[in-house]
Write a protein that holds these residues in place. Structure first.
Motif, mmCIF file in Angstrom:
data_model
loop_
_atom_site.group_PDB
_atom_site.id
_atom_site.type_symbol
_atom_site.label_atom_id
_atom_site.label_comp_id
_atom_site.label_asym_id
_atom_site.label_seq_id
_atom_site.Cartn_x
_atom_site.Cartn_y
_atom_site.Cartn_z
ATOM 1 N N ALA A 566 95.937 -75.345 -54.641
ATOM 2 C CA ALA A 566 97.069 -75.689 -53.778
ATOM 3 C C ALA A 566 97.136 -74.745 -52.582
ATOM 4 C CB ALA A 566 98.368 -75.630 -54.571
ATOM 5 N N VAL A 567 96.819 -73.482 -52.791
ATOM 6 C CA VAL A 567 96.770 -72.528 -51.673
ATOM 7 C C VAL A 567 95.717 -72.967 -50.663
ATOM 8 C CG1 VAL A 567 96.193 -70.161 -51.016
ATOM 9 C CG2 VAL A 567 97.639 -70.580 -53.007
ATOM 10 N N GLN A 568 94.564 -73.421 -51.150
ATOM 11 C CA GLN A 568 93.533 -73.912 -50.234
ATOM 12 C C GLN A 568 94.028 -75.113 -49.429
ATOM 13 O OE1 GLN A 568 90.008 -73.689 -53.301
ATOM 14 N NE2 GLN A 568 89.175 -73.833 -51.238
ATOM 15 N N ALA A 569 94.809 -75.972 -50.078
ATOM 16 C CA ALA A 569 95.362 -77.129 -49.365
ATOM 17 C C ALA A 569 96.280 -76.670 -48.243
ATOM 18 C CB ALA A 569 96.129 -78.031 -50.340
ATOM 19 N N LEU A 570 97.071 -75.614 -48.483
ATOM 20 C CA LEU A 570 97.920 -75.058 -47.419
ATOM 21 C C LEU A 570 97.055 -74.546 -46.266
ATOM 22 C CD1 LEU A 570 100.551 -73.024 -49.502
ATOM 23 C CD2 LEU A 570 100.887 -75.240 -48.388
ATOM 24 N N GLY A 571 95.906 -73.977 -46.617
ATOM 25 C CA GLY A 571 95.002 -73.495 -45.568
ATOM 26 C C GLY A 571 94.414 -74.622 -44.753
ATOM 27 N N TYR A 572 94.005 -75.700 -45.414
ATOM 28 C CA TYR A 572 93.465 -76.843 -44.691
ATOM 29 C C TYR A 572 94.521 -77.455 -43.762
ATOM 30 C CZ TYR A 572 89.485 -76.747 -47.867
ATOM 31 O OH TYR A 572 88.367 -76.364 -48.571
ATOM 32 N N ALA A 577 103.373 -70.598 -42.641
ATOM 33 C CA ALA A 577 104.529 -70.114 -43.394
ATOM 34 C C ALA A 577 104.277 -70.182 -44.899
ATOM 35 C CB ALA A 577 105.773 -70.927 -43.024
ATOM 36 N N GLY A 578 103.708 -71.280 -45.354
ATOM 37 C CA GLY A 578 103.398 -71.415 -46.772
ATOM 38 C C GLY A 578 102.376 -70.393 -47.240
ATOM 39 N N LEU A 579 101.379 -70.117 -46.413
ATOM 40 C CA LEU A 579 100.356 -69.141 -46.776
ATOM 41 C C LEU A 579 100.913 -67.723 -46.804
ATOM 42 C CD1 LEU A 579 97.320 -70.537 -44.763
ATOM 43 C CD2 LEU A 579 97.539 -70.453 -47.251
ATOM 44 N N LEU A 580 101.791 -67.411 -45.851
ATOM 45 C CA LEU A 580 102.398 -66.077 -45.837
ATOM 46 C C LEU A 580 103.200 -65.845 -47.113
ATOM 47 C CD1 LEU A 580 103.518 -65.893 -42.098
ATOM 48 C CD2 LEU A 580 101.832 -64.413 -43.211
ATOM 49 N N ALA A 581 103.944 -66.868 -47.521
ATOM 50 C CA ALA A 581 104.716 -66.738 -48.750
ATOM 51 C C ALA A 581 103.798 -66.568 -49.956
ATOM 52 C CB ALA A 581 105.611 -67.961 -48.935
ATOM 53 N N ALA A 582 102.704 -67.358 -50.011
ATOM 54 C CA ALA A 582 101.773 -67.259 -51.134
ATOM 55 C C ALA A 582 101.062 -65.911 -51.146
ATOM 56 C CB ALA A 582 100.750 -68.392 -51.067
ATOM 57 N N ALA A 583 100.792 -65.357 -49.971
ATOM 58 C CA ALA A 583 100.093 -64.072 -49.880
ATOM 59 C C ALA A 583 100.942 -62.918 -50.394
ATOM 60 C CB ALA A 583 99.673 -63.806 -48.443
ATOM 61 N N ASP A 587 101.264 -62.688 -58.273
ATOM 62 C CA ASP A 587 100.094 -63.166 -59.007
ATOM 63 C C ASP A 587 98.850 -62.868 -58.165
ATOM 64 O OD1 ASP A 587 97.967 -64.633 -60.069
ATOM 65 O OD2 ASP A 587 99.276 -66.223 -60.800
ATOM 66 N N PRO A 588 97.993 -61.956 -58.602
ATOM 67 C CA PRO A 588 96.846 -61.557 -57.764
ATOM 68 C C PRO A 588 95.939 -62.720 -57.357
ATOM 69 C CG PRO A 588 97.108 -60.054 -59.614
ATOM 70 C CD PRO A 588 98.026 -61.209 -59.867
ATOM 71 N N THR A 589 95.720 -63.671 -58.272
ATOM 72 C CA THR A 589 94.810 -64.767 -57.937
ATOM 73 C C THR A 589 95.382 -65.642 -56.825
ATOM 74 O OG1 THR A 589 95.770 -66.117 -59.712
ATOM 75 C CG2 THR A 589 93.813 -64.813 -60.242
ATOM 76 N N VAL A 590 96.696 -65.891 -56.878
ATOM 77 C CA VAL A 590 97.338 -66.671 -55.816
ATOM 78 C C VAL A 590 97.317 -65.889 -54.510
ATOM 79 C CG1 VAL A 590 99.520 -67.653 -55.028
ATOM 80 C CG2 VAL A 590 98.782 -68.006 -57.376
ATOM 81 N N ALA A 591 97.673 -64.627 -54.581
ATOM 82 C CA ALA A 591 97.713 -63.801 -53.369
ATOM 83 C C ALA A 591 96.345 -63.713 -52.715
ATOM 84 C CB ALA A 591 98.227 -62.400 -53.711
ATOM 85 N N GLN A 592 95.295 -63.514 -53.511
ATOM 86 C CA GLN A 592 93.951 -63.391 -52.947
ATOM 87 C C GLN A 592 93.495 -64.697 -52.302
ATOM 88 O OE1 GLN A 592 91.631 -61.908 -56.289
ATOM 89 N NE2 GLN A 592 93.141 -60.266 -56.554
ATOM 90 N N ALA A 593 93.803 -65.821 -52.934
ATOM 91 C CA ALA A 593 93.449 -67.114 -52.347
ATOM 92 C C ALA A 593 94.155 -67.305 -51.005
ATOM 93 C CB ALA A 593 93.814 -68.246 -53.302
ATOM 94 N N ALA A 594 95.435 -66.905 -50.944
ATOM 95 C CA ALA A 594 96.196 -67.055 -49.705
ATOM 96 C C ALA A 594 95.693 -66.119 -48.617
ATOM 97 C CB ALA A 594 97.676 -66.802 -49.975
ATOM 98 N N LEU A 595 95.334 -64.905 -48.996
ATOM 99 C CA LEU A 595 94.810 -63.964 -48.003
ATOM 100 C C LEU A 595 93.538 -64.510 -47.364
ATOM 101 C CD1 LEU A 595 95.323 -60.586 -49.913
ATOM 102 C CD2 LEU A 595 96.621 -61.408 -47.949
ATOM 103 N N GLY A 596 92.674 -65.107 -48.187
ATOM 104 C CA GLY A 596 91.448 -65.688 -47.640
ATOM 105 C C GLY A 596 91.727 -66.791 -46.644
ATOM 106 N N GLN A 597 92.746 -67.617 -46.906
ATOM 107 C CA GLN A 597 93.091 -68.704 -45.991
ATOM 108 C C GLN A 597 93.770 -68.185 -44.727
ATOM 109 O OE1 GLN A 597 92.227 -71.929 -46.349
ATOM 110 N NE2 GLN A 597 91.129 -71.328 -48.202
ATOM 111 N N LEU A 598 94.522 -67.098 -44.840
ATOM 112 C CA LEU A 598 95.210 -66.548 -43.658
ATOM 113 C C LEU A 598 94.217 -66.100 -42.589
ATOM 114 C CD1 LEU A 598 98.190 -64.441 -45.069
ATOM 115 C CD2 LEU A 598 98.323 -66.418 -43.544
ATOM 116 N N GLY A 599 93.018 -65.730 -43.011
ATOM 117 C CA GLY A 599 92.026 -65.312 -42.031
ATOM 118 C C GLY A 599 91.687 -66.403 -41.040
#
Length: 777
Positions: A566-572, A577-583, A587-599
């Protein structure tokens, strides 16, 4: 200047388009004739109200059409109607159309609205609005925005728009940017200077081309030369002629290509002489430039090149003949096709848009049974819009007797010509043909308006043949509306993996509540189709879709993999705003996925959060933050990555990102860390990250050759030998190492030079091979 050349090219493209549309109308592609459409204007308040009502009542396609008419025809009240449509529309495509029309209308209110869109952070509309400001020649506003927007991609778009805006204000804003350290933005600014068409940009561009002649600044030099080509002034033309006659080969080739935009006997004579050059790069550039000239001198030079022994020179000559599009040029191309030589296919593509009867006969012969399948396929494509019974007969013969790929191409071409009358032929081809014919038949049937098509396409999609299911799903999608959504829902339940992936992608394209519901369910519950679901949901990107995806991310009871996807879907969807909240998630796995998309999304808030995450207690989270900052690549991001060099868990990641970004500041941080590192292993890791060294990276590698640790020095030598052996300063040091006393260093450098196949190896092949074999050890 290049106006005549550009006009000739556009006229040819328009001629092809007219032929296509004529054929489409003849076979019924365009369905029944449309009713005459009235031109829309909004000159009074009454006009405005009527226009708003028409837009509000229109469907998507009609709404877009009305917006385009407003942009062309305008009226005093037009901007108000477009702005209101923009603010109320839910369809992304309608909003894009409205933004573009504001750029065409271009008055003060339109410009202000476009600037606010850029400032709003709406990533799906920002670049469109920036381009529209360039169309509106809003240089002053673009200069303001340049000081406000964040992220390399958006800044680059603003710079390009300044070039479209033109004028002295744009030139003055672009000049300092053309000298900055950030190479991608610097190149964009140089390119934009050429687009301004201002004579005041000529001397700065010439100075950039001259002062950047060193190998380390080759990209800057080339950008400046191309910008001179786009500038269109007499002074720029004379400057390019000088560059084309002197300097190294690569600079001359770029200058020659840039001269294609200029007319005049002086240009024709120079290009004709260079077309016969022994330097292939220069010869190719000159021939390509001559192709659009059409002069007698150009024709003679191209004809001579066509007799060259070098195949690339002949290929360039064929391209030039296609660009020339004169009777003599067509005759030469026809001769190449008839001889069936190795470049006959190239000549076929150049003849594709020609309506010359002799060209058509040559193409028909190339499609015949005595030709290779490759030539037949090329000829079928070239003949797709040609008229005459002999074309139909040839296509029918190939459909019955050609290779599978040739037969399917012929079937598609015939169906394109016959329209709805091709149904029986297509059904028979589907029943009796191989998988290539079946796919071609499905694609063609999808273009025919048939009420019985749904059940047929459903059967094909669920038939178990993965090679045709994708084409069947695409055909179902073309039904549109709820019919298509219901059919695709059934494919999701019963289809194989290929069909389900295709159906998910199609639902994302169609959008709507039902599509969203199906895709969200797939994301939450399917183990095999989650990736297809996130890609499709990212395409939808409406507010309700974003809300539901965010809810999955925030739900601790949801499947862990579903939350990450779902985090990847926010990135696509570029939902910052959704990615910042997830980052910020615990939960480390959610945060790490969001950080990757924020780039990939970027922005000031993202940079700040990523910088904060560099202090996280979780090493994997810190590494994800470093990699995301590397994607952003702004000066602040570079500084943050530099701090991560001192963290043993992220140091190697930070080194890789700084090396990838390049430039003085990023490599400067690496060099500082290299000098401060006590560990030879750490210095080696820094050296090993420079696998694509720019000028500053090469400087660091050269200095590392003198390191007190031999392993560090050998690592630097191997990187230089593999990736930078064509630069003069590197050549000198490598040749010195090859003749030095360190046998291990000599052997290692020699082996890497041979592995890279660099010019240095080719120039000294016998000597280097001797070192490897032991003859010079």
């Amino acid at each position: 200047m290049g106006d005549v050349t550009r006009l000739r090219r556009r006229t040819r493209a328009l001629g092809v388009l007219v032929l296509i549309l004529s054929a489409a109308a003849a076979v019924g592609w365009l369905r029944k004739p449309s009713e005459p459409r009235t031109v829309v204007r909004a000159d009074s308040k009454e006009d405005l109200e009527q226009l708003k009502q028409r837009i509000a009542a229109a469907g998507y396609a009609e709404r877009v059409r009305l917006l385009h008419q407003i942009g062309r025809n305008g009226g005093r009240q037009a901007v108000s109607a477009v702005i209101e449509t923009l603010r109320n529309a839910t369809s992304h495509r309608v909003r894009v159309a409205a933004v573009r029309q504001l750029g065409l209308l271009g008055d003060a209110a339109a410009r202000r609205e476009l600037a606010e869109i850029v400032r709003s952070g709406d990533t799906r509309l920002q670049r469109v609005a920036v381009n529209a400001l360039g169309e509106a020649r809003a240089a002053e506003l673009l200069v303001e925005l340049l000081g406000e927007v964040q992220g390399r991609s958006l800044r680059s778009a603003v710079i390009s728009a300044l070039g479209s805006a033109g004028g002295e204000r744009a030139v003055q804003a672009l000049l300092p940017l053309a000298k900055q350290r950030d190479e991608p933005l610097r190149t964009a600014a140089i390119r934009a200077l050429g687009q301004t068409g201002s004579s005041s940009a000529q001397q700065p561009l010439e100075r950039l081309a001259q002062s950047s002649s060193a190998l380390s600044d080759r990209s800057v030099r080339d950008a400046a030369l191309r910008a001179l080509g786009a500038l269109g002034t007499q002074q720029a033309k004379m400057s390019l002629i000088r560059f084309a006659q002197s300097g190294d080969s690569s600079a001359r080739a770029v200058a020659v290509s840039a001269l294609a935009n200029y007319a005049g006997d002086d240009v024709d004579v120079l290009l004709s002489s260079l077309a016969a050059s022994s330097d292939r790069a220069i010869s190719k550039a000159a021939l390509q430039a001559l192709g659009s000239k059409g002069s007698a001198a150009a024709a003679q030079a191209v004809a001579s090149a066509l007799q060259s022994e070098n195949v690339e020179t002949r290929r360039s000559a064929i391209q030039a003949l296609g660009s020339a599009d004169t009777p003599e040029a067509r005759a030469a191309l026809i001769d190449v096709v008839r001889k069936r030589g190795p470049l006959a296919q190239d000549a076929i593509w150049q003849l594709a848009s020609s309506d010359d009867p002799e060209a058509r006969q040559a193409l028909l012969a190339a499609a015949g049974p005595s030709s290779t399948p490759q030539l037949q396929q090329a000829a079928i494509s070239a003949l797709s819009n040609a008229k005459g019974p002999e074309v139909v007969k040839t296509l029918q013969t190939l459909m019955a007797s050609g290779s599978p790929y040739v037969a399917s191409r012929a079937l598609s071409a015939l169906a394109k010509r016959q329209g709805s009358q091709a149904k029986a032929m297509l059904l028979e081809a589907y029943r009796s043909g191989n998988h290539q014919m079946r796919r071609a038949a499905l694609s063609a049937l999808a273009k025919i308006d048939d009420p019985n098509a749904r059940s047929f396409f459903m059967k094909a999609a669920l038939g178990g043949d993965y090679r045709t299911s994708y084409a069947a799903v695409n055909a179902l999608t073309k039904l549109g509306g709820d019919k298509a959504r219901d059919a695709l829902a059934e494919v999701l339940k019963k289809g194989d993996n290929t069909a389900r992936r295709a159906a998910a992608n199609a639902l994302g394209q169609l959008g709507g509540d039902k599509a969203r519901e199906l895709l969200i369910d797939m994301l939450k519950n399917s183990k095999t189709d989650r990736y297809s679901a996130i890609w499709a949901l990212g395409r939808m990107n409406d507010p309700e879709t974003q809300r539901q995806i965010r809810a999955i991310v925030d739900d601790p009871t949801a499947n862990a993999q579903a939350r990450q996807y779902a985090v990847q879907a926010l990135g696509y969807a570029k939902d910052r705003a959704g990615l910042l909240a997830a980052a910020r998630s615990t939960d480390p796995t959610v945060a790490q996925a969001a950080l990757g998309q924020l780039g990939s999304v970027g922005g000031k808030a993202a940079e700040q959060l990523l910088g904060e995450r560099l202090g996280d207690t979780n090493a994997s989270t810190r590494r994800a933050a470093v990699q995301a900052l590397g994607q952003i690549g702004t000066p602040d991001a570079v500084a943050a990555i530099g701090r991560a060099l001192s963290d043993k868990d992220t140091s190697s990641y930070a080194a890789q990102q700084l090396a990838r970004i390049g430039g003085k500041d990023a490599i400067g941080l690496l060099a500082d860390r290299f000098r401060a590192a006590d560990s030879a292993n750490e210095r080696t890791r820094i050296i090993s990250s420079l696998y694509s060294p720019g000028p500053h990276g090469r400087k660091l590698l050269l200095s590392a050759l003198d390191d007190s640790d031999k392993n560090v020095a050998r690592s630097a030598a191997s990187m230089l030998a593999r990736y930078a052996a064509s630069y003069d300063d590197v050549k000198q040091r490598l040749m010195s190492l090859l003749s030095g006393d360190d046998k291990s260093m000599r052997s290692q450098v020699a082996r890497y030079l041979r592995y890279s196949g660099s010019g240095l190896y080719r120039q000294n092949k016998q000597y280097i091979d001797g070192i490897i074999s032991g003859g010079n050890s």
